[in-house]
Design a protein around this motif. Structure first.
Motif, short mmCIF file in Angstrom:
data_model
loop_
_atom_site.label_atom_id
_atom_site.label_comp_id
_atom_site.label_asym_id
_atom_site.label_seq_id
_atom_site.Cartn_x
_atom_site.Cartn_y
_atom_site.Cartn_z
N ALA A 29 5.59 10.48 3.59
CA ALA A 29 6.95 11.20 3.59
C ALA A 29 7.85 10.21 2.79
O ALA A 29 8.42 11.04 2.03
CB ALA A 29 7.43 11.24 5.07
N GLU A 30 7.76 9.04 2.97
CA GLU A 30 8.67 8.28 2.01
C GLU A 30 8.30 8.52 0.64
O GLU A 30 9.29 8.51 -0.30
CB GLU A 30 8.64 6.85 2.38
CG GLU A 30 9.63 5.84 1.63
CD GLU A 30 10.85 6.30 2.26
OE1 GLU A 30 11.98 6.11 1.00
OE2 GLU A 30 11.33 6.71 3.17
N ARG A 31 6.98 8.33 0.10
CA ARG A 31 6.67 8.58 -1.04
C ARG A 31 7.16 9.93 -1.70
O ARG A 31 7.55 10.34 -2.93
CB ARG A 31 5.04 8.50 -1.08
CG ARG A 31 4.34 8.79 -2.58
CD ARG A 31 4.97 7.87 -3.52
NE ARG A 31 4.19 8.30 -4.94
CZ ARG A 31 4.56 7.94 -6.21
NH1 ARG A 31 5.57 6.94 -6.38
NH2 ARG A 31 3.94 8.16 -7.23
N LEU A 32 6.68 11.11 -1.02
CA LEU A 32 6.94 12.25 -1.60
C LEU A 32 8.51 12.47 -1.44
O LEU A 32 9.28 13.35 -2.39
CB LEU A 32 6.43 13.47 -0.57
CG LEU A 32 5.08 13.64 -0.51
CD1 LEU A 32 4.59 14.55 0.24
CD2 LEU A 32 4.57 13.65 -1.87
N ALA A 33 9.37 11.83 -0.74
CA ALA A 33 10.93 12.05 -0.59
C ALA A 33 11.47 11.38 -1.91
O ALA A 33 12.43 11.97 -2.47
CB ALA A 33 11.68 11.42 0.54
N ARG A 65 10.00 13.89 -5.10
CA ARG A 65 9.88 15.24 -4.99
C ARG A 65 9.70 15.98 -6.44
O ARG A 65 9.12 16.89 -6.45
CB ARG A 65 10.83 15.65 -3.98
CG ARG A 65 12.36 15.80 -4.63
CD ARG A 65 13.11 16.59 -3.68
NE ARG A 65 14.42 16.95 -4.15
CZ ARG A 65 14.64 18.25 -4.48
NH1 ARG A 65 13.56 19.21 -4.54
NH2 ARG A 65 15.85 18.67 -5.26
N SER A 66 10.75 15.65 -7.36
CA SER A 66 10.57 16.57 -8.64
C SER A 66 9.62 16.29 -9.67
O SER A 66 9.55 16.92 -10.60
CB SER A 66 12.12 15.99 -9.27
OG SER A 66 12.00 14.43 -9.63
N ALA A 126 9.35 18.79 4.08
CA ALA A 126 10.21 19.61 3.61
C ALA A 126 11.62 19.08 3.88
O ALA A 126 12.27 19.06 2.79
CB ALA A 126 9.94 20.87 4.05
N SER A 127 11.90 18.52 4.91
CA SER A 127 13.28 18.11 5.04
C SER A 127 13.79 16.78 4.43
O SER A 127 14.68 16.40 3.68
CB SER A 127 13.35 17.74 6.77
OG SER A 127 14.73 17.09 6.84
N ARG A 128 12.57 15.80 4.53
CA ARG A 128 12.67 14.70 3.54
C ARG A 128 12.80 14.80 2.16
O ARG A 128 13.44 14.19 1.38
CB ARG A 128 11.26 13.91 3.75
CG ARG A 128 11.38 13.17 5.11
CD ARG A 128 12.61 12.17 5.48
NE ARG A 128 12.98 11.18 4.40
CZ ARG A 128 11.86 10.01 4.40
NH1 ARG A 128 11.09 9.83 5.34
NH2 ARG A 128 12.20 9.11 3.47
N MET A 129 12.11 15.88 1.62
CA MET A 129 12.12 16.35 0.25
C MET A 129 13.20 17.03 -0.22
O MET A 129 13.55 17.54 -1.26
CB MET A 129 10.76 17.08 -0.13
CG MET A 129 9.80 16.24 -0.09
SD MET A 129 8.20 17.16 -0.36
CE MET A 129 8.02 17.07 -2.14
N ASN A 130 14.14 17.55 1.02
CA ASN A 130 15.41 18.36 0.81
C ASN A 130 14.98 19.79 0.18
O ASN A 130 15.74 20.20 -0.80
CB ASN A 130 16.46 17.51 -0.27
CG ASN A 130 17.83 18.20 -0.04
OD1 ASN A 130 18.20 18.62 0.79
ND2 ASN A 130 18.45 18.01 -1.14
N LEU A 131 14.00 20.35 0.76
CA LEU A 131 13.70 21.55 0.39
C LEU A 131 13.66 22.58 1.47
O LEU A 131 13.50 22.20 2.67
CB LEU A 131 12.20 21.64 -0.31
CG LEU A 131 11.78 20.72 -1.57
CD1 LEU A 131 10.41 20.64 -1.72
CD2 LEU A 131 12.73 21.33 -2.49
N PRO A 132 14.17 23.90 1.16
CA PRO A 132 14.28 24.74 2.31
C PRO A 132 12.51 25.16 2.72
O PRO A 132 11.88 24.86 1.86
CB PRO A 132 14.94 25.79 1.83
CG PRO A 132 14.56 25.95 0.38
CD PRO A 132 14.81 24.29 -0.06
N VAL A 133 12.44 25.83 3.90
CA VAL A 133 11.14 25.98 4.30
C VAL A 133 10.97 27.47 4.32
O VAL A 133 11.82 28.15 4.90
CB VAL A 133 10.99 25.38 5.85
CG1 VAL A 133 9.85 25.89 6.16
CG2 VAL A 133 11.06 23.96 5.89
#
Length: 677
Positions: free
Chosen positions: A466-470, A473-474, A498-505
């Protein structure tokens, strides 16, 4: 009898007819009979005046002509009445020629004035003359001038003021849009009055521009396109908005117009009496509205329910559909409209491809994101004076994927019934079942805080992932296959990512996508990927084994094409997405190879089980919990609700309930020997 001007108009038309025909014909006979209504003392002797071949005596015919001329002279110079002034105002606005204006005036008066209608019938019904000949005799114009005025390219016909009846029953064989006559009737006095009566008013939008933020770049592009078209006076600009009922197509048109500072005019929605218009009437209203607004500054035309006007070549089931009218005519209507037009339809599949190709831009309106839905719920609740706290709006928005129109209907029903929160729940559930064809909608849970890394176990380091993808993410279009038994936290982890990546679900169950019609599932799969791409959302497919099952086990062609559609999109999708499954052995090998990561979620270990017990039940577990090695976070949630219902507090009883959950699992082992709670 009408007013003086109307009488003069009628007498001149009758005199023109009398001068055009000889005494020895049927027209003379019928006109003489008609004239008795105007001149009660104008009688005849049937033996002396009636001719064997249905004409009238020449002396009588001359007497009628002289009487008509004398009556016209006696009236003197007559000023146009209010109706005529409105006719001239509209004609000038549309730049009709003198000949076209004369014909237009004749046509509209023949629909409202009984004596003129019967006079027209003498020529078209009794004498059997075509429309052009009848108009020629009534107006005194030359036949060549009348024929030019009735050409399809003339302004009289292009504007939609008049249309030719295919099977005329009476009068001149011409057709007016039903809203035209009322718009010319007094006391309307100027062009603004006429336009307001002709074009249906559009109520203000009940939503705001930010409520359509989920449209992303497409909404912005539509805005820029319309702005440029109006500034440059570009012809042939058409935007098609399509989507399920209630997604806000018409409301989006309203906020578009408001944001552009343009006036929005709806056409073809009702006839003059507020009833359903015919297809021809809708076409005439559209054409007339286009021409009327061409010189009115920043204006937009709204045409709802496009499929009514443009039936498709084939229906959804492959059956041929009968076409009404000329396709070429409708094509030209789309290509040359001087005012940008917004079209709406619920189902783009029913639109003819020939018409779709002529759309400048198409925009699909989907159900808004939970954040936008919560904002809409809150505002609509305030409008309906229903006390709905923000947390309730957020909860409803996450659990129910309702478009704004359906939300408004449910809130209104709850307000009228004065039923409170329970009534709102009832109204919402009823609408949900209706939308889903009678099936209830399973609740959705999408709160990111439901996932706790300490309460999950997998064959990967979930916090580290989760930390890595956050942080990247771009840069990473990652695809995840999340495998595990029910309740292990697969979907919750995807929402957490999705929340960690600041993306809507954007979450879709297999049941949302599978369609009973051939090709429907593929279309829904493509729409889900496209929506995620357009809105920048993290796409989650639950029950993915139903979507990407092994093709080796397929028995029907659509099962293979469905998997193929998924594979194509999985290969090219530019954003993160995840598939969850309880049955990994059923997945197609090609699909498994396309995932960046395959993560298996496992039951809780001994320490996690003890922590979960303390968190859910507020006390230490008994030793018997140690042997329940298949429990998941979902099992603890289920037993927590059950304990509350049963009123249990003894930890031994609670462990027994957890043991029931484990025993129900398909891979549970049967205990041997004595059990220690």
């Amino acid at each position: 009898m009408g007013n003086t001007f109307e009488l003069a108009f009628l007498l001149k038309a009758a005199r023109n007819v009398a001068r055009s025909f000889p005494a020895g014909g049927r027209v003379a006979r019928e006109l003489s009979d008609w004239a008795e209504g105007l001149y009660p003392d104008f009688t005849w002797d049937s033996q002396k005046d009636r001719l064997p071949h249905a004409g009238v005596a020449p002396q009588r015919w001359r007497q009628l002509q002289d009487s008509l001329s004398a009556s016209i002279k006696a009236l003197g110079s007559v000023r146009p009445d209010a109706f005529e002034r409105n006719v001239l105002t509209l004609s000038a606005h549309l730049r009709l020629s003198t000949v076209e204006t004369q014909i237009f005036a004749l046509a509209v008066r023949s629909f409202r004035y009984g004596p003129l209608i019967s006079l027209s019938n003498i020529l078209t019904e009794d004498a059997g003359l075509p429309t052009e000949e009848a108009v020629r005799h009534l107006t005194g114009l030359s036949l060549s001038a009348v024929l030019r005025a009735f050409r399809p390219s003339s302004r009289l016909m292009i504007t939609g003021l008049l249309a030719r009846e295919r099977r005329p029953f009476h009068g001149l064989g011409l057709q007016l849009t039903s809203r035209l006559l009322p718009s010319l009737e007094p006391p309307l006095r100027d062009l603004e009055d006429i336009l307001a009566k002709l074009l249906a008013p559009v109520a203000p939008a009940a939503v705001e521009w930010d409520d359509f933020a989920h449209l992303g770049a497409q909404g912005d592009f539509a805005l820029k396109l319309l702005d440029g078209a109006m500034r440059r006076l570009e012809p042939g600009i058409n935007i098609l908005l399509h989507g399920a009922p209630g997604t806000g197509k018409t409301e989006f048109c309203k906020v578009l117009a408001h944001r552009l500072g343009a006036r929005l005019h709806a056409v073809g929605e009702a006839d003059a009496d507020g009833d359903e218009p015919s297809r021809i009437d809708r076409i005439q209203q559209l054409r007339l509205g286009q021409r009327l607004l061409a010189s009115q500054g920043r204006s937009l035309v709204l045409f709802d329910e496009m499929e009514d006007l443009f039936p498709g070549l084939f229906s959804r089931f492959g059956m041929p559909r009968q076409h009404l009218g000329s396709k070429v005519h409708l094509n030209r209507l789309l290509e040359g409209n001087p005012v940008p037009t917004l079209w709406t339809t619920n189902d783009i599949d029913f639109c003819d491809p020939a018409f779709l190709r002529r759309m400048t831009f198409t925009l699909e309106l989907r159900t808004p994101t939970p954040e936008i839905r919560a904002r809409v719920w809150s505002r609509l609740a305030r409008q309906q004076r229903i006390p709905l706290p923000p947390e309730a709006c957020t909860k409803l928005a996450h659990e129910i994927e309702f478009p704004p129109a359906l939300v408004s209907s449910a809130l209104r029903a709850a307000r009228i019934a004065k039923a409170g929160p329970a009534g709102l729940d009832l109204a919402v559930d009823a609408l949900a079942r209706a939308v889903r064809g009678g099936r209830s909608t399973p609740p959705r849970t999408s709160n990111a805080h439901e996932f706790d890394p300490a309460n999950a176990r997998a064959d990967h380091d979930l916090p580290r992932l989760a930390e890595r993808l956050a942080t990247t993410r771009s840069e990473v279009a990652v695809s995840l296959c999340l495998i595990g038994a029910p309740g292990t936290g697969k979907s919750a982890f995807a929402r957490h990512l999705a929340s960690r990546m600041n993306l809507p679900v954007l979450e879709r169950r297999a049941s949302d996508l599978l369609d009973k019609y051939v090709g429907g599932s593929e279309r829904n799969i493509a729409a889900a990927f496209a929506e995620a791409r357009d809105t920048g959302a993290f796409l989650i497919f639950d029950e993915a084994d139903s979507l990407i099952g092994s093709r080796a086990d397929a028995t029907r062609s659509w099962e293979i094409s469905q998997v193929n559609e998924m594979l194509i999109w999985m290969e090219s999708h530019p954003l993160p997405f995840a598939c969850t499954t309880n049955l990994p052995d059923r997945l197609d090998p090609a699909a498994l190879r396309r995932f960046s990561l395959r993560i298996t979620f496992l039951p809780l270990d001994a320490g996690q089980r003890q922590a979960a017990f303390r968190r859910c039940f507020g006390q230490d577990p008994t030793p018997g919990l140690a042997r329940l090695d298949l429990l998941t976070p979902g099992d603890f949630a289920v037993v927590q609700r059950r304990v509350a219902v049963l009123g249990l507090s003894d930890p031994r009883e609670i462990v027994a309930e957890l043991e029931r959950e484990q025993a129900a699992k398909p891979n549970a082992r049967t205990a041997i020997g004595f059990r220690v709670a």
